[in-house]
Design an enzyme around this catalytic site. Sequence first.
Site, mmCIF file in Angstrom:
data_model
loop_
_atom_site.group_PDB
_atom_site.id
_atom_site.type_symbol
_atom_site.label_atom_id
_atom_site.label_comp_id
_atom_site.label_asym_id
_atom_site.label_seq_id
_atom_site.Cartn_x
_atom_site.Cartn_y
_atom_site.Cartn_z
ATOM 1 N N SER A 271 0.840 -1.199 0.000
ATOM 2 C CA SER A 271 0.000 0.000 0.000
ATOM 3 C C SER A 271 0.875 1.250 0.000
ATOM 4 O O SER A 271 2.096 1.162 0.080
ATOM 5 C CB SER A 271 -0.915 0.010 1.220
ATOM 6 O OG SER A 271 -0.146 0.216 2.389
ATOM 7 N N LYS A 272 0.217 2.385 -0.086
ATOM 8 C CA LYS A 272 0.943 3.650 -0.186
ATOM 9 C C LYS A 272 1.921 3.862 0.972
ATOM 10 O O LYS A 272 2.954 4.485 0.808
ATOM 11 C CB LYS A 272 -0.028 4.828 -0.251
ATOM 12 C CG LYS A 272 -0.548 5.132 -1.626
ATOM 13 C CD LYS A 272 -2.060 5.175 -1.661
ATOM 14 C CE LYS A 272 -2.624 3.764 -1.555
ATOM 15 N NZ LYS A 272 -4.045 3.642 -1.477
#
Length: 506
Positions: A271-272
């Site tokens: 994820s980011k």
Amino acid sequence: MCDAQGRFVTSGAAVLGDGGASCLAGSNRTESSKMTVRTRFAPSPTGYLHVGGARTALFSYLFARRHGGQFVLRIEDTDLERSTAESVNAIMEGLTWLGLDYDEGPFFQTERFERYQQVVDDLLERGLAYRCDCPKERLDRLRDTQMAAKVKPRYDGHCRGREIDPEQPHVVRFKNPVDGAVIVDDLIRGRVPFANTELDDLIIRRSDGSPTYNLTVVVDDADMAITHVIRGDDHLNNTPRQINILKALGHEPPRYAHVPMILGPDGKRLSKRHGAVSVVSYRDNGYLPEALLNYLVRLGWSHGDQEVFSLDEMIALFDISDVNTAASAFNVEKLDWLNQHYIQHGEPKHIARLLSPHMGELGIDPAEDGPELVDVVMAQAARAKTLKELAAISAFCYRDFEDYDEAAAKKHLRPVARPALEGLRAELEMLALEDWEPETLHRVVERVAEELELNMGKVAQPLRVAVVGRAASPGIDVTLQLVGKDATLRRIDRALAFIDARAANA
RNA sequence: GCUCCCUUCGUCUAGUGGUUAGGACGUCGGCCUCUCACGCCGGUAACAGGGGUUCGAAUCCCCUAGGGAGCGCCA
């Protein structure tokens, strides 16, 4: 396959016609060429191209290339809320940078709505789908009771036999077989059976008339004659439904290959918060496309002990059935190693071309003056993991550095170094410009060391810090050559002044 | 909760019944050396656990544990 008018046509009994997208040249297919391998990459444009998607695209691309087939790009933009044109551009930018060229597309699902309507109507007519007007409250209640009874929440087929006014609000559901099993014969995982009792009558057309994913993907894969669907394993559970729809449509299902996902360095879902996940951010951070590609292909796939693969080698050696079943974690250290490998062993001209924009980022135009960038690359390539680093450690070749590295200055720019620097300055000043090359420069440094009865290190290090600002650079001869005579003398003077100032303060 | 998938060094992986369980990244030590790198040499480190099957299991079967996905009028 396509007919003479260049329209997508199904191979089943029902001819389903054009849906807006058109066949491109080269995809004119005949019965005999029916087995031509065709793969697709089908991202939804709701963000940038991330490394997981890039690997899926790479596998699809390699598989098609390996088998002399075609690779198709299809944009799954039926979610009007979240799809954006910027995302489409970002995805194509990522693919282009990686060099994953597609043979057909991009096709947009939003341009094929008419086609999906025809398919749904056809299914409705043939009694393979039905209208449903169950209110949300009923569905919620159903779901709650099922959850409470510890069973999988599924639609109960309430509207299966009911007549519903097509003019009134409704959705269309696919009539899934109630018994038997669907076997997904996966190229990576083998045979995975699903009981039809586990599946329910999924919605294929929303109340606003738009088609849903499981319908569009099936129609497109069939119309575009996709023979091998390579995608993330989060789709494995969807596959039996899609096969059922495909069968209802009279199509032979394609072969499926579900690749495991890529995890973050911590083993959690990517994820980011893991930092760089966008392919383009790797470009911006100084990674070479060949390095990222090489890294990604080795995530889940291998060929004996080989670690380094050119694109051509990947194409020649890749086989989807050799892909691993388990998820793998993204490891930046190994990517760095590969990137450094490609920087070091790549064609210097090629590296220089890619390095140039990173010099620009530092406000340096390597074409203006200073050494040829290719020469800088050859001198520095072994010292950087990324082009960004390579630019940073090479800035001294083009402009005076701001401040000395504190530790380096403290250690090497001391009063004891004064005689060496003075001796060097005198000798270097006398050097003719045409003698300003490594061999001569090396002799000068050596001679000064001998005259002062010092080790090379006692002479070269102060000189290096004076000229580079840091204690690390290529060999002192090459370093001086890259810096040039003017800047070298100027920077030695600066170092002498620095030593004086320091002595005065002591 | 239900269904499905997954499990070899820290990480990526080789291995498909018999190997001192191999390689790569990282890490540690050494060599090289005007610095930093590069390069070279060497070390450390793994079959999730438990049952079977078998003369013999990392490899085949079952169970457990752990991880993941799906169960949307998202894709």
